[in-house]
Design an enzyme around this catalytic site. Structure first.
Site, short mmCIF file in Angstrom:
data_model
loop_
_atom_site.label_atom_id
_atom_site.label_comp_id
_atom_site.label_asym_id
_atom_site.label_seq_id
_atom_site.Cartn_x
_atom_site.Cartn_y
_atom_site.Cartn_z
N HIS A 105 -26.20 -20.44 13.40
CA HIS A 105 -26.52 -19.07 13.03
C HIS A 105 -28.02 -18.87 13.13
O HIS A 105 -28.81 -19.66 12.62
CB HIS A 105 -26.08 -18.74 11.60
N ASP A 184 -19.14 -8.67 1.51
CA ASP A 184 -20.47 -8.69 2.14
C ASP A 184 -20.69 -7.44 2.98
O ASP A 184 -21.78 -6.86 2.96
CB ASP A 184 -20.63 -9.93 3.01
N ARG A 191 -27.28 -2.39 0.55
CA ARG A 191 -28.64 -2.93 0.51
C ARG A 191 -29.53 -2.25 1.53
O ARG A 191 -30.72 -2.02 1.30
CB ARG A 191 -28.62 -4.44 0.77
N SER A 206 -25.27 -13.40 1.86
CA SER A 206 -24.67 -12.58 2.91
C SER A 206 -24.37 -13.42 4.14
O SER A 206 -23.25 -13.41 4.68
CB SER A 206 -25.60 -11.42 3.27
N LYS A 210 -20.22 -15.54 5.10
CA LYS A 210 -19.48 -15.40 6.37
C LYS A 210 -19.38 -16.73 7.10
O LYS A 210 -18.32 -17.08 7.63
CB LYS A 210 -20.14 -14.36 7.26
#
Length: 452
Positions: A105, A184, A191, A206, A210
């Site tokens: 990620h 999320d 947000r 967040s 995931k």
């Protein structure tokens, strides 16, 4: 017509375990939120019991007063529990061999096309790579937008299609399903409009809710810092990386992070088809040195997490094995890996005014210019131009001559050129540093540190 005397009582909503105002006050006053209240408030917000304005107040309290490791871990677990969780434990290759899984990620940047060569590279060593990705918003590009510039390629796969492709090909890059961490998705949108995006506990939970829900065995994080990154300074990026590594390990996922530089764009392109073309160059054994460096270092970390050490991932870029997986991966999702990629109808060169050395090339300026040319979107669902973006001809430390093109702007709509050029003003500079300073600019590593 008959009625039941107990119907009103039976239909009444069950009382809630806690009260939103109580939870807000706890964090507002600097106290910890216990596990039961965290579980309740995340679930109640997902169900619509906690109102958006109440969750906004809690998010602001978290931004101002923070959370400790146990709180963030529990908040992340509650986000995961709001939806489904994928399971790759039974994934096998066609020969019956059990497949380890590894995922990456990135926190996002300009010219960040690393997922494209990385997934097939890691898969070429027999590790399955389930890469669930997203689309771009603002100056950062989206992996799915890039791949959708390939004729025929599709992002949306069923779970069955994804599992079959992982087994047969070894790598998949596709859209994440709506069932992963729905809390999320709801909180992220809130947000974004309440000034609480910067809260590190909420950023970390967040991302990690995931990624943990995706069910991979190994996760490597590419946490970027610099002008083109979400985290502008190294200290904040380091804190985010450490928090996410801890969250992953608390959840039983082998997690590590690379801290990487995003003050300068990655590679020589920013834009969808432009970045695919550059990624294919990397898979063919070429490509810009910084893209190759980061791809290889992330692959090394992913392979190590999956138990494969003592190999040099650069070898499978050079010998064509990673390219073979790329072509099979694209074809499996309906794409033609040999098709001509879209090309913008109009180009405009930005040239150097004097002789010298390129001493500055600001990632944010390049990202904004690419976005204004049509490579990105201002809101979710807005279309993007496949051929739009920026092509860079020199890197910091390179010598240029007056009149030489430093970068080329690409778009289908030439009326965008003026605003793109405005974004570049002050974002690049040519000067005359000494040879040592120029060499230092050229030799700067994109990897700043390793965490975990």
């Amino acid at each position: 017509m008959t009625t039941s005397s107990s119907s009103a009582q039976d239909g009444a909503a069950a009382p809630e375990a806690f009260d939103a105002i109580e939870v807000i006050r706890l964090k507002r006053d600097g106290h910890r939120i216990d596990d039961a209240r965290i579980d309740w408030v995340v679930d109640a917000y997902t169900r619509g019991v906690v109102a958006p304005e109440q969750m906004s107040a809690l998010a602001m309290a978290i931004l101002l007063n923070g959370m400790d490791r146990a709180e963030i871990s529990r908040w992340t677990a509650a986000m995961i529990a709001s939806g489904e969780r994928m399971d790759f434990s039974g994934l096998t290759a066609p020969d019956g061999r059990r497949l380890a899984t590894a995922d990456k990620h990135s926190t996002g940047g300009v010219g960040d096309k690393i997922t494209l060569p990385l997934a097939p590279l890691v898969a070429s060593y027999g590790v399955a790579v389930p890469q669930l990705s997203g689309r771009g918003l603002g100056h950062t590009g989206g992996t799915l937008d890039k791949l959708e510039s390939i004729p025929g390629w599709r992002a949306d796969l069923t779970n069955g299609e994804m599992m079959r492709q992982l087994s047969e090909v070894g790598a998949v890059i596709c859209a994440a399903g709506s069932g992963l961490a729905p809390a999320d998705k709801k909180l992220y949108a809130l947000r974004d409009v309440t000034g609480t995006v910067e809260a590190i506990p909420l950023i970390a939970s967040s991302i990690m809710s995931k990624k943990i829900a995706e069910g991979t065995g190994t996760l490597v994080l590419d946490v970027k810092c610099g002008s083109g990154a979400f985290m502008k300074d190294e200290a904040s990026a380091r804190e985010l990386a450490r928090t996410m590594v801890d969250l992953g390990r608390d959840a039983g996922v082998d997690t590590s992070a690379l801290l990487t530089d995003m003050s300068v764009p990655l590679g020589l392109t920013a834009g969808n088809a432009l970045e695919v073309r550059e990624s294919v160059e990397v898979l063919a054994g070429g490509g810009p040195a910084d893209v190759v460096e980061l791809t290889v270092e992330l692959a090394r970390a992913m392979l190590a997490g999956a138990g494969i050490t003592g190999v040099d991932p650069a070898e499978n870029l050079a010998n064509g094995k990673a390219m073979d997986v790329w072509e099979r991966m694209i074809a499996a999702q309906g794409g033609d890996p040999h098709a001509e990629l879209p090309v913008a109808r109009h180009t405009d060169a930005v040239t150097a005014e004097t002789d010298g050395v390129l001493t500055e090339l600001d990632a944010m300026a390049v990202g904004l210019a690419a976005w204004r040319l049509g490579a990105g979107r201002e809101r979710q669902g807005q279309p993007v131009q496949a051929g739009a973006g920026m092509e860079l001809h020199v890197r910091p430390g390179d010598h240029v001559r007056a009149g030489q093109p430093v970068m080329t702007l690409h778009t289908d709509t030439p009326e965008r050129f003026d605003r793109a050029r405005q974004a570049l003003e002050g974002g690049w500079a040519v000067a005359t540093p000494d040879d040592a300073a120029a060499a230092a600019l050229r030799e700067r590593s994109v990897v700043l540190d390793r965490i975990g």
